[in-house]
Write a protein that holds these residues in place. Structure first.
Motif, PDB file in Angstrom:
ATOM      1  N   TRP A   5       0.830  -1.194   0.000  1.00  0.00           N
ATOM      2  CA  TRP A   5       0.000   0.000   0.000  1.00  0.00           C
ATOM      3  C   TRP A   5       0.875   1.259   0.000  1.00  0.00           C
ATOM      4  O   TRP A   5       0.585   2.229  -0.693  1.00  0.00           O
ATOM      5  CB  TRP A   5      -0.915  -0.039   1.228  1.00  0.00           C
ATOM      6  N   GLN A   6       1.963   1.222   0.731  1.00  0.00           N
ATOM      7  CA  GLN A   6       2.850   2.384   0.838  1.00  0.00           C
ATOM      8  C   GLN A   6       3.544   2.707  -0.490  1.00  0.00           C
ATOM      9  O   GLN A   6       3.963   3.837  -0.708  1.00  0.00           O
ATOM     10  CB  GLN A   6       3.929   2.148   1.913  1.00  0.00           C
ATOM     11  N   SER A   9       0.888   5.450  -5.325  1.00  0.00           N
ATOM     12  CA  SER A   9       0.757   6.905  -5.285  1.00  0.00           C
ATOM     13  C   SER A   9      -0.579   7.268  -4.627  1.00  0.00           C
ATOM     14  O   SER A   9      -1.469   6.429  -4.477  1.00  0.00           O
ATOM     15  CB  SER A   9       0.806   7.485  -6.700  1.00  0.00           C
ATOM     16  N   GLN A  10      -0.714   8.525  -4.265  1.00  0.00           N
ATOM     17  CA  GLN A  10      -1.953   8.996  -3.639  1.00  0.00           C
ATOM     18  C   GLN A  10      -3.145   8.780  -4.579  1.00  0.00           C
ATOM     19  O   GLN A  10      -4.221   8.379  -4.155  1.00  0.00           O
ATOM     20  CB  GLN A  10      -1.819  10.478  -3.272  1.00  0.00           C
ATOM     21  N   GLY A  11      -2.947   9.019  -5.875  1.00  0.00           N
ATOM     22  CA  GLY A  11      -4.014   8.815  -6.855  1.00  0.00           C
ATOM     23  C   GLY A  11      -4.420   7.351  -6.962  1.00  0.00           C
ATOM     24  O   GLY A  11      -5.610   7.037  -7.074  1.00  0.00           O
ATOM     25  N   ARG A  13      -4.120   5.076  -4.619  1.00  0.00           N
ATOM     26  CA  ARG A  13      -4.824   4.729  -3.379  1.00  0.00           C
ATOM     27  C   ARG A  13      -6.269   5.201  -3.429  1.00  0.00           C
ATOM     28  O   ARG A  13      -7.180   4.466  -3.061  1.00  0.00           O
ATOM     29  CB  ARG A  13      -4.125   5.354  -2.180  1.00  0.00           C
ATOM     30  N   ARG A  14      -6.469   6.426  -3.890  1.00  0.00           N
ATOM     31  CA  ARG A  14      -7.837   6.972  -3.992  1.00  0.00           C
ATOM     32  C   ARG A  14      -8.679   6.150  -4.957  1.00  0.00           C
ATOM     33  O   ARG A  14      -9.857   5.916  -4.710  1.00  0.00           O
ATOM     34  CB  ARG A  14      -7.796   8.426  -4.427  1.00  0.00           C
TER      35      ARG A  14
END
Length: 72
Positions: A5-6, A9-11, A13-14
């Motif tokens: 998960w780490q 990227s933020q995108g 994950r979203r």
């Protein structure tokens, strides 16, 4: 290859969270519709359709219910 998960990227994950929420909502709508229908209005056993909510199907099984599982 599956990552952690780490590493996403933020995108990414979203997008994963959004798709999971959408699939959960689609399954909830399927289960509500299934509960409200008489057995004669459903193709196949209701318990079998309800059990498909336990399977991770990327929304394909709820879509199959709405397309093929209901008697119009």
């Amino acid at each position: 290859m599956a990552g952690h998960w780490q590493d996403l990227s933020q995108g990414q994950r979203r997008m994963i969270v959004g798709l999971a929420v959408a699939e959960t909502a689609f399954k909830a709508v399927m289960l509500i519709d299934l509960k409200r229908r008489q057995a004669s209005e459903v193709r196949g056993p209701k318990w079998l359709w309800a059990s498909t909510a336990l399977v991770n199907s990327a929304g394909l099984l709820p879509a199959a219910y709405f397309l093929f599982g209901r008697v119009k």
